[in-house]
Enzyme design. Structure first.
Site, PDB file in Angstrom:
ATOM      1  N   ASP A  19       0.826  -1.212   0.000  1.00  0.00           N
ATOM      2  CA  ASP A  19       0.000   0.000   0.000  1.00  0.00           C
ATOM      3  C   ASP A  19       0.863   1.266   0.000  1.00  0.00           C
ATOM      4  O   ASP A  19       1.989   1.260   0.511  1.00  0.00           O
ATOM      5  CB  ASP A  19      -0.900  -0.024   1.247  1.00  0.00           C
ATOM      6  CG  ASP A  19      -2.055   0.962   1.135  1.00  0.00           C
ATOM      7  OD1 ASP A  19      -2.329   1.444   0.016  1.00  0.00           O
ATOM      8  OD2 ASP A  19      -2.674   1.261   2.169  1.00  0.00           O
ATOM      9  N   ASN A  67     -10.581  -3.195  -6.093  1.00  0.00           N
ATOM     10  CA  ASN A  67      -9.817  -2.258  -6.933  1.00  0.00           C
ATOM     11  C   ASN A  67     -10.448  -2.037  -8.311  1.00  0.00           C
ATOM     12  O   ASN A  67     -10.128  -1.058  -8.993  1.00  0.00           O
ATOM     13  CB  ASN A  67      -8.359  -2.718  -7.113  1.00  0.00           C
ATOM     14  CG  ASN A  67      -7.500  -2.527  -5.879  1.00  0.00           C
ATOM     15  OD1 ASN A  67      -6.559  -3.283  -5.641  1.00  0.00           O
ATOM     16  ND2 ASN A  67      -7.797  -1.509  -5.083  1.00  0.00           N
TER      17      ASN A  67
HETATM   18  C1  FPP Z   1      -2.103   0.053  -3.273  1.00  0.00           C
HETATM   19  O1  FPP Z   1      -1.596   1.354  -3.243  1.00  0.00           O
HETATM   20  C2  FPP Z   1      -1.524  -0.646  -4.396  1.00  0.00           C
HETATM   21  C3  FPP Z   1      -2.215  -1.210  -5.397  1.00  0.00           C
HETATM   22  C4  FPP Z   1      -3.698  -1.174  -5.464  1.00  0.00           C
HETATM   23  C5  FPP Z   1      -1.560  -1.850  -6.532  1.00  0.00           C
HETATM   24  C6  FPP Z   1      -0.223  -2.470  -6.267  1.00  0.00           C
HETATM   25  C7  FPP Z   1       0.462  -2.615  -7.552  1.00  0.00           C
HETATM   26  C8  FPP Z   1       1.784  -2.567  -7.758  1.00  0.00           C
HETATM   27  C9  FPP Z   1       2.762  -2.477  -6.674  1.00  0.00           C
HETATM   28  C10 FPP Z   1       2.370  -2.596  -9.122  1.00  0.00           C
HETATM   29  C11 FPP Z   1       1.941  -3.729 -10.004  1.00  0.00           C
HETATM   30  C12 FPP Z   1       2.134  -5.046  -9.392  1.00  0.00           C
HETATM   31  C13 FPP Z   1       2.914  -6.046  -9.862  1.00  0.00           C
HETATM   32  C14 FPP Z   1       2.948  -7.342  -9.130  1.00  0.00           C
HETATM   33  C15 FPP Z   1       3.759  -5.930 -11.045  1.00  0.00           C
HETATM   34  P1  FPP Z   1      -2.601   2.577  -3.400  1.00  0.00           P
HETATM   35  O2  FPP Z   1      -2.608   2.987  -4.815  1.00  0.00           O
HETATM   36  O3  FPP Z   1      -3.940   2.200  -2.842  1.00  0.00           O
HETATM   37  O4  FPP Z   1      -1.911   3.656  -2.511  1.00  0.00           O
HETATM   38  P2  FPP Z   1      -2.612   4.839  -1.717  1.00  0.00           P
HETATM   39  O5  FPP Z   1      -3.278   4.218  -0.521  1.00  0.00           O
HETATM   40  O6  FPP Z   1      -1.473   5.692  -1.352  1.00  0.00           O
HETATM   41  O7  FPP Z   1      -3.589   5.497  -2.639  1.00  0.00           O
END
Ligand code: FPP
Length: 246
Positions: A19, A67
């Site tokens: 996250d 998501n």
């Molecule tokens: C949460 O951070 C993260 C995600 C919903 C996606 C995670 C994806 C990756 C790390 C990249 C792609 C994955 C792979 C395996 C290649 P957020 O966007 O909710 O963060 P925030 O809470 O700060 O908004």
């Protein structure tokens, strides 16, 4: 700098809620996808480190069922990153003996992503060093409900007896069937919740929360989490004295 933890027992299964990508990007006044891109570099480093220290199973929460409700540009950006990650990593996976497995609903992924995902799973099928579980379109409650449906059908058809249904029967019908439960569950980005991740499997996991946002969570921070796990006493309901006597 925390050094290698080779001499101590590594957790068999580490699960991570990655996250903080969006906030990391916003802090830099960049679009959210910039954070996700930086997050892919962390993914590479953590996969490599987990392999190096002897973790058997690494599970990464890459995309939850919830998501899908994000803006369509962010969803398609994430799908693109996933596709290019899988395309670029196949060689490294084979070199490091990593077997890819998917937890979730691959059928909901765009065709191009699903195709490369299924191909990578197939090509790494005989790897037996570390299993990399990518949780994609994954939700813990949905996973349990689906397992219940299959179990109910088996009971109805006579293959199973509802009176003797066990925890092992449930575990065997989850996406993680045959794998050890997570020993260590890490969540980056400062939030303290499970967000529908591995609800059944994480019942005895050690939880590790850090304020560090995923793009800044690298080898050093991962080893620190593993180190914290190694300093904990896991009692599984017993007393400390009982454990000492064993
Ligand atoms: C949460 O951070 C993260 C995600 C919903 C996606 C995670 C994806 C990756 C790390 C990249 C792609 C994955 C792979 C395996 C290649 P957020 O966007 O909710 O963060 P925030 O809470 O700060 O908004």
């Amino acid at each position: 700098m925390i050094e290698s933890t080779h001499s101590l027992t590594a957790p068999r299964h580490v699960a991570i809620i990655m996250d903080g990508n969006g906030r990391w990007a916003e802090e830099r006044r960049r679009p959210r996808l910039f954070g996700h891109k930086a997050g892919v570099d962390s993914v590479r480093e953590i996969v490599e480190t987990a392999c190096e220290i002897g973790v058997n199973v690494l599970t990464l929460y890459a995309f939850s069922t919830e998501n899908w409700n994000r803006p369509s540009t962010e969803v398609s950006g994430l799908m693109g990153l996933l596709q290019s990650y899988l395309q670029s990593e196949l060689r490294t996976m084979l070199q490091n003996d990593i077997r890819l497995h998917c937890l979730g609903q691959p059928d909901r992924l765009p065709t191009e992503v699903r195709t490369v995902l299924l191909r990578t799973i197939e090509e790494t099928r005989s790897c037996c060093g570390m299993t990399l579980n990518l949780a994609l379109s994954y939700g813990g409650r949905g996973e349990i409900v689906e397992a219940m449906r299959v179990l109910a059908r088996k009971c109805q058809e006579g293959g199973l007896d509802w009176q003797t249904l066990s925890e092992a029967d449930v575990s065997e019908h989850l996406f993680t069937s045959g794998q050890p439960d997570p020993d260590l569950l890490i969540r980056t980005g400062g939030e303290h919740r499970l967000s529908n991740f591995l609800l059944w499997q994480a019942s005895y996991a050690e939880l590790y929360f850090t304020d560090i946002k995923w793009p800044d969570f690298r080898k050093e921070q991962f080893l620190e989490a593993v180190n914290s796990f190694q300093r904990r006493q896991r009692r599984f309901g017993k007393t400390g004295a009982q454990l000492q006597a064993e």
